[in-house]
Design a protein around this motif. Structure first.
Motif, mmCIF file in Angstrom:
data_model
loop_
_atom_site.group_PDB
_atom_site.id
_atom_site.type_symbol
_atom_site.label_atom_id
_atom_site.label_comp_id
_atom_site.label_asym_id
_atom_site.label_seq_id
_atom_site.Cartn_x
_atom_site.Cartn_y
_atom_site.Cartn_z
ATOM 1 N N GLN A 149 -2.373 67.015 -45.571
ATOM 2 C CA GLN A 149 -2.824 67.895 -44.495
ATOM 3 C C GLN A 149 -3.453 67.118 -43.354
ATOM 4 O O GLN A 149 -3.394 67.548 -42.198
ATOM 5 C CB GLN A 149 -3.809 68.944 -45.036
ATOM 6 N N THR A 150 -4.053 65.979 -43.653
ATOM 7 C CA THR A 150 -4.731 65.221 -42.601
ATOM 8 C C THR A 150 -3.849 64.148 -41.984
ATOM 9 O O THR A 150 -4.132 63.691 -40.881
ATOM 10 C CB THR A 150 -5.995 64.530 -43.153
ATOM 11 N N ASP A 151 -2.788 63.736 -42.669
ATOM 12 C CA ASP A 151 -2.062 62.551 -42.221
ATOM 13 C C ASP A 151 -0.553 62.721 -42.334
ATOM 14 O O ASP A 151 0.111 63.149 -41.397
ATOM 15 C CB ASP A 151 -2.551 61.343 -43.033
ATOM 16 N N SER A 152 0.004 62.410 -43.487
ATOM 17 C CA SER A 152 1.459 62.286 -43.601
ATOM 18 C C SER A 152 2.203 63.572 -43.293
ATOM 19 O O SER A 152 3.279 63.551 -42.694
ATOM 20 C CB SER A 152 1.836 61.798 -45.002
ATOM 21 N N GLY A 153 1.632 64.726 -43.692
ATOM 22 C CA GLY A 153 2.316 65.984 -43.441
ATOM 23 C C GLY A 153 2.404 66.336 -41.974
ATOM 24 O O GLY A 153 3.274 67.099 -41.554
ATOM 25 N N VAL A 203 -8.614 57.150 -39.480
ATOM 26 C CA VAL A 203 -8.335 57.600 -38.117
ATOM 27 C C VAL A 203 -9.616 57.689 -37.301
ATOM 28 O O VAL A 203 -9.611 57.447 -36.082
ATOM 29 C CB VAL A 203 -7.566 58.943 -38.129
ATOM 30 N N ALA A 204 -10.744 57.970 -37.956
ATOM 31 C CA ALA A 204 -12.026 57.989 -37.249
ATOM 32 C C ALA A 204 -12.415 56.584 -36.804
ATOM 33 O O ALA A 204 -12.900 56.392 -35.682
ATOM 34 C CB ALA A 204 -13.108 58.583 -38.145
ATOM 35 N N LEU A 205 -12.208 55.587 -37.661
ATOM 36 C CA LEU A 205 -12.507 54.204 -37.283
ATOM 37 C C LEU A 205 -11.653 53.755 -36.103
ATOM 38 O O LEU A 205 -12.085 52.947 -35.276
ATOM 39 C CB LEU A 205 -12.271 53.269 -38.474
ATOM 40 N N LEU A 206 -10.464 54.294 -36.012
ATOM 41 C CA LEU A 206 -9.569 53.923 -34.918
ATOM 42 C C LEU A 206 -9.878 54.665 -33.623
ATOM 43 O O LEU A 206 -9.782 54.098 -32.540
ATOM 44 C CB LEU A 206 -8.110 54.202 -35.309
ATOM 45 N N LYS A 207 -10.287 55.947 -33.735
ATOM 46 C CA LYS A 207 -10.234 56.795 -32.551
ATOM 47 C C LYS A 207 -11.447 57.670 -32.264
ATOM 48 O O LYS A 207 -11.561 58.191 -31.157
ATOM 49 C CB LYS A 207 -9.009 57.731 -32.656
ATOM 50 N N HIS A 241 -4.404 62.654 -35.622
ATOM 51 C CA HIS A 241 -3.085 62.132 -35.976
ATOM 52 C C HIS A 241 -2.003 62.738 -35.081
ATOM 53 O O HIS A 241 -1.109 62.031 -34.593
ATOM 54 C CB HIS A 241 -2.777 62.427 -37.442
ATOM 55 N N LEU A 242 -2.084 64.046 -34.866
ATOM 56 C CA LEU A 242 -1.092 64.712 -34.029
ATOM 57 C C LEU A 242 -1.143 64.175 -32.603
ATOM 58 O O LEU A 242 -0.098 63.922 -31.978
ATOM 59 C CB LEU A 242 -1.341 66.217 -34.034
ATOM 60 N N HIS A 243 -2.334 63.994 -32.068
ATOM 61 C CA HIS A 243 -2.479 63.494 -30.702
ATOM 62 C C HIS A 243 -1.894 62.089 -30.580
ATOM 63 O O HIS A 243 -1.224 61.761 -29.591
ATOM 64 C CB HIS A 243 -3.952 63.496 -30.302
ATOM 65 N N HIS A 244 -2.115 61.259 -31.600
ATOM 66 C CA HIS A 244 -1.567 59.904 -31.549
ATOM 67 C C HIS A 244 -0.041 59.933 -31.503
ATOM 68 O O HIS A 244 0.587 59.166 -30.778
ATOM 69 C CB HIS A 244 -2.025 59.101 -32.762
ATOM 70 N N ILE A 245 0.549 60.854 -32.268
ATOM 71 C CA ILE A 245 2.007 60.921 -32.345
ATOM 72 C C ILE A 245 2.603 61.463 -31.053
ATOM 73 O O ILE A 245 3.623 60.965 -30.570
ATOM 74 C CB ILE A 245 2.429 61.821 -33.532
ATOM 75 N N THR A 246 1.957 62.465 -30.464
ATOM 76 C CA THR A 246 2.604 63.204 -29.384
ATOM 77 C C THR A 246 2.169 62.792 -27.980
ATOM 78 O O THR A 246 2.899 63.034 -27.020
ATOM 79 C CB THR A 246 2.326 64.714 -29.543
ATOM 80 N N ALA A 261 8.137 50.121 -31.312
ATOM 81 C CA ALA A 261 7.388 48.912 -30.985
ATOM 82 C C ALA A 261 6.958 48.212 -32.269
ATOM 83 O O ALA A 261 7.256 48.648 -33.378
ATOM 84 C CB ALA A 261 6.176 49.262 -30.126
ATOM 85 N N ALA A 262 6.239 47.109 -32.105
ATOM 86 C CA ALA A 262 5.871 46.292 -33.255
ATOM 87 C C ALA A 262 4.592 46.757 -33.924
ATOM 88 O O ALA A 262 4.262 46.293 -35.007
ATOM 89 C CB ALA A 262 5.730 44.831 -32.825
ATOM 90 N N ALA A 263 3.851 47.654 -33.278
ATOM 91 C CA ALA A 263 2.542 48.054 -33.803
ATOM 92 C C ALA A 263 2.602 49.432 -34.441
ATOM 93 O O ALA A 263 3.316 50.318 -33.980
ATOM 94 C CB ALA A 263 1.508 48.049 -32.688
ATOM 95 N N ARG A 264 1.814 49.590 -35.526
ATOM 96 C CA ARG A 264 1.662 50.893 -36.157
ATOM 97 C C ARG A 264 0.165 51.123 -36.357
ATOM 98 O O ARG A 264 -0.357 50.921 -37.455
ATOM 99 C CB ARG A 264 2.395 50.934 -37.496
ATOM 100 N N PRO A 265 -0.539 51.508 -35.296
ATOM 101 C CA PRO A 265 -1.997 51.626 -35.404
ATOM 102 C C PRO A 265 -2.465 52.537 -36.527
ATOM 103 O O PRO A 265 -3.488 52.265 -37.161
ATOM 104 C CB PRO A 265 -2.405 52.181 -34.032
ATOM 105 N N LEU A 266 -1.730 53.620 -36.783
ATOM 106 C CA LEU A 266 -2.171 54.539 -37.827
ATOM 107 C C LEU A 266 -1.994 53.956 -39.226
ATOM 108 O O LEU A 266 -2.401 54.582 -40.209
ATOM 109 C CB LEU A 266 -1.419 55.871 -37.715
ATOM 110 N N ASP A 267 -1.401 52.780 -39.318
ATOM 111 C CA ASP A 267 -1.278 52.102 -40.601
ATOM 112 C C ASP A 267 -2.371 51.059 -40.791
ATOM 113 O O ASP A 267 -2.200 50.089 -41.530
ATOM 114 C CB ASP A 267 0.106 51.461 -40.742
ATOM 115 N N PHE A 268 -3.487 51.227 -40.121
ATOM 116 C CA PHE A 268 -4.666 50.404 -40.351
ATOM 117 C C PHE A 268 -5.007 50.431 -41.843
ATOM 118 O O PHE A 268 -5.156 51.496 -42.433
ATOM 119 C CB PHE A 268 -5.823 50.962 -39.512
ATOM 120 N N GLY A 269 -5.092 49.266 -42.460
ATOM 121 C CA GLY A 269 -5.400 49.168 -43.876
ATOM 122 C C GLY A 269 -4.215 49.373 -44.796
ATOM 123 O O GLY A 269 -4.339 49.229 -46.019
#
Length: 388
Positions: A149-153, A203-207, A241-246, A261-269
Motif C-alpha cells: 500500500q505504501t510502495d510497490s502497489g 521515502v521519508a529519508l529521501l523526501k 511514492h506516487l509523486h516521485h513516479i508521476t 536513466a541510471a538512477a533509481r532513487p526509490l531503491d535507496f537501501g
C-alpha cells in the motif's frame, strides 16, 4: 532517410484510499469501474492471495455480492483464482503459466479487467500476466500489505524472479487504478504489518523531513499498530511514492517513471536488501531486508564522510525503535557485495547508488568503496544500534 518523433504518454494513475471497499454502500470500486464506453458489461477476473482468503473466509462471497449488486456498468466476474503470495509466486513460473492459461480460457481481452488482491509479490506477478496478455489488459490493484500500500502497489513495475535474480523479467505498466483498502491491513501479523514502515522510513529519508520526524516521534504508537497514526503514515508514504513516479524533476518528482536513466532513487537501501533476501532464501521479509539495507547504507555514508555520524545513528535508532533487527549473519556473507554488480546490471551503464547527506537530502554516488562497505556491515554486526 531518417524519421524521428517523440511518443507522448499521458496516462492517468488513480490511487484511492478507503476502508471496507466491498461494503455495499462503498462506491470507491464502482467509481473506478464507471468508465465503460463499450455499452456492455465487461469481464472481470479476480485473483486473490491465498493468505488473504485464509484470513477472510467470506471474502470471495463479499466480492461476488458487491459486483452483483452494483450497476449494470460494473464488470461481471467470470473467474476467481486464489494463488500463493510471497516469493513463491515470483519464483515458480508454473504459477505464472497457469494464470496466463486462465486469462486465455476466460477470454480476457482489452475490454476486460483483472482485479488483484494481495501483497506485493502477487501484485507483481498478476500485473506481469495482465501486461503480457494482448499487450496489456486493465489491471486494478488492491494491495493487502503495508509494504504494497505504501510502495510497490503504487508503482508501475511488474515482474517475476528468474536465474536467482529478483524481477529479472518484467514490464512497466500503469495500472488502471490502485485501491488501498486499509481494512485489509487488519489481517496482517505484527511482523508483516511492521514491514511497510521500512519503506515509509526510506521515502521519508529521501523526501520528507516532517514524515521522518513523525515516524520517529510516533514509534511507540506504530509498534502498537495505532490505526490513526498508521493510516496517516501509509497515506503520506504512498503520496510521496506516487509523486516521485508521476511528477517531473522541476516539480520535485523523479521524472523517470520507466527507469530509463541510471538512477533509481526509490531503491535507496535496496541493492543490499534484494541480495539479503536471496542469501537468506527469503527468510527475511522484504521490509526487514530494506531496514537492514538502509542501516547499512547510512552507516557506510557516515564512514565515507558523506553523512554526519549522529544522523546515521538516529536513523538506526529509529529503525530499531520500530522493531527492526539491524544485525543478521548474512551481512557477513562474501556474496553480499555482489548485490552491487547485480544492481548495476539490472539497469545497465555505470553503478548509481542513492545515499543521503541528511534527511531529505539525497545524493547519487557512482563508486562504492567495498572495503569500507564491509566495515559498515561489520559495524552493524558488532554494535547494537543506539536508540534515537
Amino acid at each position: 532517410m531518417h524519421f524521428d518523433a517523440r511518443v507522448q504518454i499521458d496516462l492517468p494513475h488513480r490511487v484511492r484510499f478507503t476502508r471496507d471497499a466491498f461494503a455495499p454502500d462503498n462506491s470507491t470500486l464502482r467509481d473506478v469501474f464507471a468508465e465503460n464506453p463499450w455499452g456492455q458489461r465487461a469481464k472481470l477476473l479476480v485473483v486473490v492471495d491465498q493468505g488473504l482468503v485464509a484470513a477472510r473466509p467470506t471474502l470471495q462471497n463479499q466480492i461476488q455480492r458487491y459486483f452483483e449488486e452494483s450497476s449494470k456498468h460494473s464488470p461481471e466476474i467470470v473467474g476467481f483464482r486464489a494463488l500463493p503470495g510471497g516469493e513463491q509466486i515470483k519464483n515458480d513460473l508454473s504459477l505464472l503459466e497457469a494464470l496466463l492459461g486462465d486469462l486465455h480460457r476466460l477470454g480476457i481481452d482489452r475490454r476486460s479487467t483483472v482485479l488483484a488482491l494481495g501483497g506485493g509479490a502477487l501484485l507483481d506477478t498478476v500485473g506481469f500476466a495482465a501486461a503480457m496478455t494482448h499487450r496489456g489488459v486493465r489491471l486494478v490493484r488492491m494491495p493487502s500489505t503495508t509494504l504494497a500500500q505504501t510502495d510497490s502497489g503504487v508503482g508501475v513495475k511488474n515482474g517475476v524472479n528468474m536465474f536467482g535474480q529478483k524481477n529479472f523479467i518484467g514490464t512497466f505498466a500503469v495500472p488502471w487504478a490502485v485501491v488501498n483498502d486499509l481494512s485489509l491491513l487488519d489481517t496482517l501479523s505484527d511482523r508483516d504489518w511492521r514491514c511497510g514502515l521500512a519503506e515509509a522510513v526510506k521515502v521519508a529519508l529521501l523526501k520528507d523531513t516532517e514524515l521522518y520526524h513523525t515516524i520517529q516521534r510516533s514509534a511507540a504508537d506504530l509498534t502498537q499498530r495505532d490505526a490513526a497514526v498508521g493510516d496517516e503514515v501509509w497515506k503520506r508514504s504512498a503520496k510521496l511514492h506516487l509523486h516521485h513516479i508521476t511528477a517531473p524533476v522541476s516539480a520535485g518528482g523523479g521524472g523517470d517513471p520507466f527507469e530509463s536513466a541510471a538512477a533509481r532513487p526509490l531503491d535507496f537501501g535496496h541493492w543490499a536488501a534484494h541480495k539479503l533476501e536471496a542469501l537468506t532464501d527469503y527468510e527475511l521479509r522484504h521490509g526487514e531486508a530494506v531496514a537492514l539495507g538502509l542501516a547499512l547504507d547510512t552507516t557506510y555514508a557516515a564512514l565515507a564522510g558523506l553523512l554526519p555520524d549522529p544522523v546515521a545513528r538516529r536513523v538506526r535508532g529509529t529503525l530499531s525503535s520500530l522493531g527492526f533487527q539491524l544485525s543478521h549473519p548474512a551481512l557477513n556473507d562474501p556474496a553480499l557485495l555482489g548485490g552491487l554488480d547485480e544492481f548495476r546490471q539490472h539497469l545497465g551503464g555505470r553503478l548509481t547508488i542513492t545515499l543521503i547527506r541528511d534527511v531529505a537530502r539525497p545524493i547519487e554516488v557512482h563508486e562504492i568503496d567495498r572495503v569500507l562497505m564491509k566495515h559498515a556491515a561489520q559495524q552493524l554486526l558488532s554494535v547494537a544500534a543506539p536508540v534515537a
